[in-house]
Enzyme design. Structure first.
Site, mmCIF file in Angstrom:
data_model
loop_
_atom_site.group_PDB
_atom_site.id
_atom_site.type_symbol
_atom_site.label_atom_id
_atom_site.label_comp_id
_atom_site.label_asym_id
_atom_site.label_seq_id
_atom_site.Cartn_x
_atom_site.Cartn_y
_atom_site.Cartn_z
ATOM 1 C CB CYS A 60 -0.916 0.003 1.224
ATOM 2 S SG CYS A 60 -1.830 -1.539 1.461
ATOM 3 N N GLY B 208 14.134 -12.391 -7.321
ATOM 4 C CA GLY B 208 15.353 -12.929 -6.717
ATOM 5 C C GLY B 208 16.297 -11.913 -6.123
ATOM 6 C CD GLU C 84 1.258 -8.417 1.912
ATOM 7 O OE1 GLU C 84 0.744 -8.891 2.955
ATOM 8 O OE2 GLU C 84 0.588 -7.877 1.003
ATOM 9 C CB ILE D 20 -3.369 -10.914 3.284
ATOM 10 C CG1 ILE D 20 -2.215 -11.635 2.576
ATOM 11 C CG2 ILE D 20 -3.792 -11.713 4.509
ATOM 12 C CD1 ILE D 20 -0.955 -11.768 3.416
#
Length: 641
Positions: free
Chosen positions: A2, A372, A81, A54
């Site tokens: 966000c 990665g 997250e 989520i």
């Protein structure tokens, strides 16, 4: 994932700033187009733009939470997250019977802070930048993740403190804080030399950044008190013949666990895929959790500047659906102003342009991607990390002999074999290594900058970092330096800004606290050994990724600016950018034009130096001159109320 923005006032006037904060927050609507909202009390107003990943139906922000006796004590805004939120939630329920009203990770953060205090950040596995306002104590707690995956800008003036995910939003609040938007000349010199603005600086004197691995506490009328909670150390555990197999298994296990946790989402998760081992490993492990995994890559039509074919071969080998985006020179040039607008501060890494298009293509198919980033810094992946091995002979020489080697190198013509070896061997590690990015030496800096200050060069940035690693082996010292410079100044900035520009969440499983614990214990000969890099990582994953990738030379996303700046693709654009830029008081434009013509004529490859200056000129045109207006839907910068 966000965008957050907050204004803590010094005079209890937050209610009068709600509209301003809401409008300034809209400047970063791309970070969270799903929802927008504000909350305020007398002292604090916060704005939020949500990208729902989520607990989509709940976990709205700004989020109010509190213990049973005071259910709305705290207000939280959170970007990022937390991948171990399920385990933390269970622990909070078991140990404290904490009231939980959602299934998301945001509530876990504020509950953890209530019960464990600032030490809660040490329990979080994830990427984050957040603010928690305690309405009872009138105290604001700000924190940023250990590696700096998510940004957090700060500005403190006589009328309060503003904090947010993007600098352009804070620029709209400077007047309210009693501050101006003056250019930081010291930060400009650092940028021109290093290709990025090092933390905690920005190109605006009155706006800085909360550094990676730090948290801050502040209250109305008081400046932030900043504490570093993450001090990365390479605490090596030696390998033996008896433990080697288990140590390689430990690497495999921790990466499997990290990727599994990074797959947690209520939306579709994809993966970026180049031709290298890092993105291939992440995609291969993600494929084990999602048989329908989508991978995305990008490249150019010019030979030698594309990993599209290798990525396609890899995708077929690991069994994933693969999507390719090829970027034309015309698309590349046209997108530059828009990309620089999203960056907030210039980053002179041409790879961020294909990354922007890669993210744009990915967003058509998924809402979250894995990537990665961080593997090289943690496991020893940069070729330059092998340099201490090639220079060991110089370390045995007395000081006068090394200085003599340096003087000899000065007399050898440019391009002569052995000149660079002598020059670098004559220098200490602290003098010769300043990260992956230095583009201008001191002599050229004096020529290109109008206000050159020798005390503002790279050692101004690197010396304090090197002081923290005294006594370590040279490879660990180089890795440590890159964690605080190139990784958080370039790699993670472009990853965050280019994906968020497209409302796409990027997750980086290598930059995980448990992966760090394992990687930081590797001895140097398990990083740089047998003529390769990331040796232990390659051994650990040799049964997971295809053989054609395992020992392939690292390329990343190569960009043909060397050819384009000398040709019809970009020369005219570059010449016009220099000619029209109103930076004569900052940059010696005649010198830059000479560099461009020398590059076109094949006299010397000036491509990276030119790109550095050109991107700054575009930035100056957008944020200072206001003569360049990027083509952005619903353009709202600068805000006018």
């Amino acid at each position: 994932m966000c965008g957050l923005l907050g204004l803590l006032t010094s005079d209890a006037s937050a209610a009068t700033a709600v509209d301003l904060v809401a409008a300034a927050s809209h400047c970063m609507r791309h970070r969270g187009p799903d929802e927008a909202g504000t909350w305020h009390d007398d002292d604090l107003v916060v704005g939020f733009n949500r990208l729902s990943i989520i607990d989509i139906e709940h976990s709205h922000q700004p989020l109010r939470w509190g213990p049973t006796e005071s259910p709305e004590r705290y207000a939280l805004v959170f970007n990022g997250e937390i991948y171990n939120y399920v385990e933390l939630r269970e622990q909070l329920l078991t140990e404290f019977d904490a009231p939980m009203h959602t299934e998301g990770d945001a509530e876990v953060i504020v509950a953890a802070f209530h019960y464990w205090g600032p030490e809660a950040v040490l329990r979080l596995r994830g990427m984050f930048a957040f603010g928690i306002w305690d309405t009872q104590t009138k105290s604001l707690f700000l924190a940023r993740d250990p590696f700096g995956i998510k940004p957090l800008f700060l500005a403190t003036g006589p009328r309060g403190t503003a904090f947010g995910s993007e600098k352009k939003s804070l620029l709209e609040l400077l007047d309210r804080l009693g501050l101006d938007d003056a250019l930081d000349h010291r930060a400009l010199e650092h940028y021109i030399e290093l290709q990025y603005v090092p933390e905690p600086e920005t190109l605006h004197t009155n706006i800085g950044r909360l550094e990676s691995g730090c948290h801050a506490t502040l209250s109305p009328g008081r400046a932030p008190t900043i504490t570093r909670y993450f001090n990365p150390r390479f605490d090596v555990r030696p390998f033996t013949a008896d433990t080697a197999a288990s140590r390689y298994s430990e690497i495999t296990d921790v990466l499997r666990d990290s990727v599994a946790k990074h797959m947690r989402a209520d939306v579709t998760v994809g993966s970026f895929l180049s031709g290298g081992i890092d993105s291939t490993l992440v995609a291969a492990l993600a494929r084990q959790h999602n048989p329908d995994l989508i991978t995305i890559t990008t490249g150019f039509q010019r030979d030698g500047y594309s990993e599209v074919d290798v990525a396609a071969e890899t995708a077929e080998a690991i069994g994933v659906r693969h999507i390719v985006k090829v970027v034309s020179p015309e698309e590349f040039v046209a997108a530059i102003p828009e990309i620089v607008w999203y960056l907030d501060d210039p980053v002179a890494d041409p790879a961020l342009v294909p990354l922007y298009f890669l993210a744009k293509e990915a967003r058509k198919h998924v809402k979250v991607v894995l990537s990665g980033e961080g593997a090289d810094e943690l496991f020893g992946g940069y070729t330059i990390y092998k340099e201490p091995l090639s220079l060991r002979g110089f370390d045995r020489l007395p000081g006068f002999a090394r200085r003599a080697a340096g003087r000899l190198s000065d007399r050898i013509p440019e391009g002569t074999r052995g000149k660079s070896l002598l020059h670098r061997g004559s220098m200490s590690l602290e003098d010769r290594y300043y990260g992956n990015a230095r583009s201008f030496d001191d002599a050229r800096l004096q020529q290109v900058l109008r206000d050159y200050r020798p005390e503002w060069t790279h050692t101004d940035v690197t010396a304090p970092i090197y002081a923290e690693s005294a006594g370590w082996d040279p490879v660990a010292r180089m890795q440590h330096l890159d964690l605080f410079t190139w990784l958080r100044g370039d790699i993670l900035v472009k990853a965050d800004k280019m994906t968020m520009a497209n409302s796409l969440e990027l997750r980086v499983p290598f930059l995980d606290s448990e992966v760090w614990r394992v990687a930081s214990a590797l001895p140097v000969d398990e990083k740089i050994a047998h003529g390769t890099t990331k040796y232990a990582l390659r051994k650990a994953i040799e049964e997971i990724i295809p053989p054609h990738v395992l020992h392939r030379r690292k390329l990343g996303f190569p960009v043909p600016i060397r050819h384009w700046l000398a040709g019809t693709e970009m020369y005219d654009w570059a010449h016009l950018t220099i000619a029209t830029s109103q930076t004569d008081h900052l940059i010696n434009k005649q010198f830059v034009t000479t560099m461009l013509d020398e590059h076109r004529d094949g006299v010397v490859d000036n491509s990276r130096r030119l790109w550095n200056v050109l991107i700054f000129m575009v930035w100056h045109g957008i944020f200072v001159e206001k003569t360049i207006v990027p083509t952005i839907e619903d353009h709202t910068y600068p805000v006018r109320l």
